[in-house]
Design a protein around this motif. Structure first.
Motif, PDB file in Angstrom:
ATOM      1  N   ASP A   1      38.230  45.146  44.614  1.00  0.00           N
ATOM      2  CA  ASP A   1      37.791  43.912  45.259  1.00  0.00           C
ATOM      3  C   ASP A   1      36.608  43.299  44.523  1.00  0.00           C
ATOM      4  OD1 ASP A   1      39.742  44.322  47.145  1.00  0.00           O
ATOM      5  OD2 ASP A   1      38.399  45.194  48.634  1.00  0.00           O
ATOM      6  N   GLN A   2      35.658  44.151  44.109  1.00  0.00           N
ATOM      7  CA  GLN A   2      34.497  43.642  43.375  1.00  0.00           C
ATOM      8  C   GLN A   2      34.915  43.042  42.030  1.00  0.00           C
ATOM      9  OE1 GLN A   2      31.000  46.261  43.281  1.00  0.00           O
ATOM     10  NE2 GLN A   2      32.001  47.537  44.813  1.00  0.00           N
ATOM     11  N   THR A   3      35.882  43.698  41.386  1.00  0.00           N
ATOM     12  CA  THR A   3      36.362  43.183  40.109  1.00  0.00           C
ATOM     13  C   THR A   3      37.046  41.834  40.279  1.00  0.00           C
ATOM     14  OG1 THR A   3      36.714  45.478  39.394  1.00  0.00           O
ATOM     15  CG2 THR A   3      37.737  43.749  38.081  1.00  0.00           C
ATOM     16  N   VAL A   4      37.865  41.720  41.322  1.00  0.00           N
ATOM     17  CA  VAL A   4      38.548  40.454  41.605  1.00  0.00           C
ATOM     18  C   VAL A   4      37.529  39.349  41.829  1.00  0.00           C
ATOM     19  CG1 VAL A   4      39.974  39.234  43.285  1.00  0.00           C
ATOM     20  CG2 VAL A   4      40.635  41.523  42.529  1.00  0.00           C
ATOM     21  N   GLU A   5      36.502  39.641  42.599  1.00  0.00           N
ATOM     22  CA  GLU A   5      35.485  38.630  42.898  1.00  0.00           C
ATOM     23  C   GLU A   5      34.761  38.183  41.627  1.00  0.00           C
ATOM     24  OE1 GLU A   5      31.456  38.035  45.660  1.00  0.00           O
ATOM     25  OE2 GLU A   5      32.586  39.908  45.729  1.00  0.00           O
TER      26      GLU A   5
END
Length: 343
Positions: free
Chosen positions: A324-328
């Motif tokens: 999720d952090q990477t996507v953001e």
């Protein structure tokens, strides 16, 4: 959380895969598994079916098969079925010890890349042999997914490795280095010189410069970035050097007479610690970073320990929401293009 498992992949599958899965299941009560494989081969190996769901498959992708063709033709293989379970939201992650190319292809073409990622990177955790840092590992990518890479690919790998080091290895401000043929900033070909400049401009990265292959295991960096061809060649050379040294030591003990054998008995605890440190099973599997879900590939010769450790890796990735952090981060192109910090 549910993990889709290719029960048929690996040199000793399905035996070690099932044992490792049951070990992980017994350690963590928040894990469930979808096991894809030949029911006649897998079912007799299951000692306790709690939180294990076996889905029968009729096809297998062998180690030597052409990857893309195999995943397109063998729709009922354990690799394809497991990857599709993640794609359709039936599972949160995918694990296999099977055909590396097929796992990469299934990850890219079935599960899919994160928007903003041009190419995923195969990420390994390697040991640190430096005194005082033993037992720690560092992130190494791309270890073989892409034989050729562009500048932007290596910059993306640096950010992917940073997120992984922060969330899975719990390193707060990981030191990022570029694998090169010299430590000086002007070393390397045009690609590596350009990447060095790009990484130095990334405000979100703690970039410390170049690192030589001879210093990989010395703990100089927490994330080491390279193109897949160079990184894989350096990794295999390092592994070969370690095996050679262990062979020479063993030969010296066996053929060194009584004093050598007595010395070994006195130093046996030291040798056991070194063997544990250098055992790749202790570091789980390689992660294909840059995909929409955790995809972990264990070595074909993976044992029960490696399988269990790989499941622990996946559990940590899910719990820390590293995807999720990477996507953001990559949803904002300026983060990578301009090196701005948005965290």
């Amino acid at each position: 959380m549910k993990i889709a498992v290719d029960a048929m992949g690996g040199d000793r599958a399905p035996q070690v895969i099932i044992e490792g899965i049951e070990n992980a299941r017994d350690q963590f009560n928040d894990l469930e598994f979808l096991l894809y494989g030949d029911e006649q081969k897998v079912k007799p190996l299951i000692k306790n079916p709690e939180r294990l769901t076996l889905i029968n498959t009729t096809e297998e992708i062998a180690m030597g098969e052409e990857p893309v063709r195999a995943i397109r033709r063998k729709k009922d293989s354990s690799i394809v079925r497991a990857a599709n379970a993640v794609k359709h939201g039936e599972a949160d992650a995918f694990f296999s010890a099977g055909n590396t190319g097929a796992i990469l292809a299934a990850g890219i073409f079935i599960i899919g890349r994160i928007k903003g990622i041009d190419r995923p990177g195969l990420t390994s955790i390697l040991p640190v042999a430096q005194p005082g840092q033993q037992g720690q590992g560092f992130v190494y990518l791309d270890s073989g997914a892409n034989a050729e890479s562009k500048e932007k690919n290596l910059v993306e790998f640096a950010h992917l490795g940073r997120f992984y080091a922060q969330n899975v290895l719990n390193i707060q401000d990981p030191r990022v280095a570029l694998l090169n043929n010299g430590a000086e900033a002007d070393k390397g070909d045009q690609l590596h010189k350009a990447v060095h400049q790009d990484l130095a401009n990334q405000k979100a990265l703690n970039f410390i410069g170049n690192i030589e292959s001879g210093d990989l295991l010395h703990g100089a960096a927490d994330v080491v970035v390279s193109d897949g061809w160079t990184a894989n060649a350096a990794l295999k050379a390092t592994e070969g050097s370690v095996r050679m040294m262990m062979t020479l030591i063993k030969d010296g003990i066996l053929n060194g007479g009584l004093r050598a054998k007595l010395g070994y008995l006195l130093l046996r605890p030291v040798f056991h610690r070194i063997g544990h440190l250098m055992n790749p099973s202790q570091y789980g599997g390689a992660v294909l970073l840059g995909l929409k879900a955790p995809v972990v590939k264990a070595h074909g010769s993976a044992d029960v320990t490696a399988t269990t450790k790989a499941i622990q890796q996946i559990r940590t990735m899910i719990n820390t929401k590293v995807i999720d952090q990477t996507v953001e981060f990559f949803s904002n192109e300026e983060n990578v293009d301009n090196g701005t910090k948005n965290e």
